[in-house]
Design an enzyme around this catalytic site. Sequence first.
Site, mmCIF file in Angstrom:
data_model
loop_
_atom_site.group_PDB
_atom_site.id
_atom_site.type_symbol
_atom_site.label_atom_id
_atom_site.label_comp_id
_atom_site.label_asym_id
_atom_site.label_seq_id
_atom_site.Cartn_x
_atom_site.Cartn_y
_atom_site.Cartn_z
ATOM 1 C CB SER A 125 -0.872 -0.021 1.268
ATOM 2 O OG SER A 125 -1.353 1.257 1.559
ATOM 3 C CE1 TYR A 150 -3.116 0.154 4.610
ATOM 4 C CE2 TYR A 150 -3.928 -2.035 5.140
ATOM 5 C CZ TYR A 150 -3.545 -1.091 4.200
ATOM 6 O OH TYR A 150 -3.571 -1.401 2.865
ATOM 7 C CE LYS A 154 -1.651 -4.056 3.474
ATOM 8 N NZ LYS A 154 -2.097 -5.211 2.638
HETATM 9 C C1 WQD Z 1 -9.180 9.095 1.862
HETATM 10 C C2 WQD Z 1 -9.383 10.555 2.250
HETATM 11 C C3 WQD Z 1 -9.702 10.865 4.611
HETATM 12 C C4 WQD Z 1 -13.531 8.747 4.804
HETATM 13 C C5 WQD Z 1 -6.996 3.734 2.039
HETATM 14 C C6 WQD Z 1 -7.203 2.358 2.561
HETATM 15 C C7 WQD Z 1 -5.919 1.639 2.728
HETATM 16 C C8 WQD Z 1 -5.010 1.805 1.532
HETATM 17 C C9 WQD Z 1 -4.830 3.271 1.198
HETATM 18 C C10 WQD Z 1 -4.800 0.143 -0.151
HETATM 19 C C11 WQD Z 1 -8.629 10.930 3.529
HETATM 20 C C12 WQD Z 1 -10.954 11.264 3.833
HETATM 21 C C13 WQD Z 1 -12.348 9.308 4.358
HETATM 22 C C14 WQD Z 1 -14.573 9.586 5.247
HETATM 23 C C15 WQD Z 1 -13.197 11.497 4.786
HETATM 24 N N1 WQD Z 1 -5.508 1.133 0.407
HETATM 25 N N2 WQD Z 1 -12.181 10.663 4.346
HETATM 26 N N3 WQD Z 1 -14.367 10.951 5.231
HETATM 27 O O1 WQD Z 1 -7.050 6.573 4.453
HETATM 28 O O2 WQD Z 1 -6.005 6.913 2.156
HETATM 29 O O3 WQD Z 1 -6.510 4.589 3.044
HETATM 30 O O4 WQD Z 1 -6.128 3.782 0.946
HETATM 31 O O5 WQD Z 1 -3.876 -0.423 0.299
HETATM 32 O O6 WQD Z 1 -6.236 0.258 2.829
HETATM 33 O O7 WQD Z 1 -7.839 2.456 3.818
HETATM 34 O O8 WQD Z 1 -8.360 6.152 2.302
HETATM 35 O O9 WQD Z 1 -10.706 6.505 1.717
HETATM 36 O O10 WQD Z 1 -10.114 6.160 4.166
HETATM 37 O O11 WQD Z 1 -9.465 8.296 3.023
HETATM 38 O O12 WQD Z 1 -13.042 12.738 4.783
HETATM 39 O O13 WQD Z 1 -15.689 9.137 5.677
HETATM 40 O O14 WQD Z 1 -10.755 10.761 2.531
HETATM 41 O O15 WQD Z 1 -9.435 11.788 5.677
HETATM 42 O O16 WQD Z 1 -8.184 12.278 3.371
HETATM 43 P P1 WQD Z 1 -6.923 6.157 3.045
HETATM 44 P P2 WQD Z 1 -9.745 6.722 2.836
#
Ligand code: WQD
Length: 344
Positions: A125, A150, A154
Amino acid sequence: MKILVCGGAGYIGSHTILELLSADYEVVIADNFSNSCPEVIKRLEKISGTSIPYAEGDLDDQSFVDQLFEQYGPFEAVIHFAALKAVGESCLKPIEYYKNNLISTLNILDSMRKFGCHKIIYSSSATVYGEPEHLPIAESVGTSSATNPYGQSKIINERFLEDYAKADPEFIATALRYANPLGAHESGEIGEEPNGIPGNLVPYIAKVAVGKLDHLNIFGDDYPTPDGTGRRDYIHVVDLAKGHVAALAEMNTRKGFDAINLGTGRSYSVFEILNCYSEVCGRKLPYEIKARRPGDIAENYLDPTKAKEKLNWTAQYDLRRMLEDSWHWQSKNPDGYTSPADSK
Ligand code: WQD
């Protein structure tokens, strides 16, 4: 050639199964359905017209993993997707994340050694890069420490592969470091359907769009970014799946461990995603600004140069297509894989 796909009923795993079948690989799925369900396999068989063998069980049970190789092997390679994967949740449940994500990989490697399987593709990731100093992030910066358990799990799993590759000259391992997968197969038959309230941004927005959740909570609008919200490298899940097939082929050209980014080379903000989703679903989607989420960073996006050079792979789909395919899946399956008829 037969491939064991651990976590093959999951979001990325299921889309990779379709691309493997299209490339004439045989597949076997191992999954405990903790974040998926057997209906996914029925959908895959419907789309592909192929019967897909699967075994339900926990990869943190060595005897279950050994049994996979005894009963369904021999395997040319393993693709290991199975993991707990929510950044925010991992900060609240580090023990569960480390036990689940680390023991499963060690068990798989041990069974591979016992049964003479020498190739593994590991689902890593972008979070392994932690808070990046420079953007885009190239593989050469290395992985020192992630901002959450998490991502740390990885990093540690990648070290397992690297160290085992040094011990066994026949071993070939590729860690694919993903950006944030979005979208769904064009059929609308499979898509992202996390169990419970979605932790990730777009599945949450999709539930707001389909009327299952009231509004999006935006975790912080005070980041050092143009509109103040977090920015990520979003990539279509089908592009990601095709990257795995390309990585399998590349493993025939070398030995040892390697890590390759699967990203697009650009980022989008939460507001950009929300506004594009509003256009795609045809209504303005409500939101509220909340505090930052523990473990989050302001921005990351990946340098895809090495994937182009080594795998001859680049992402093909743009953001609008990602969100159109997401909405097609969600509007066709408002209750995910359990429609009212199935829930009886
Ligand atoms: C994205 C953005 C949040 C939810 C994910 C996976 C992880 C990995 C990497 C593959 C951030 C914002 C989110 C919400 C929000 N994938 N957000 N409200 O944290 O980058 O991690 O991608 O390996 O497994 O979890 O993705 O979609 O949770 O967040 O504002 O209800 O959206 O703060 O800026 P993240 P995410």
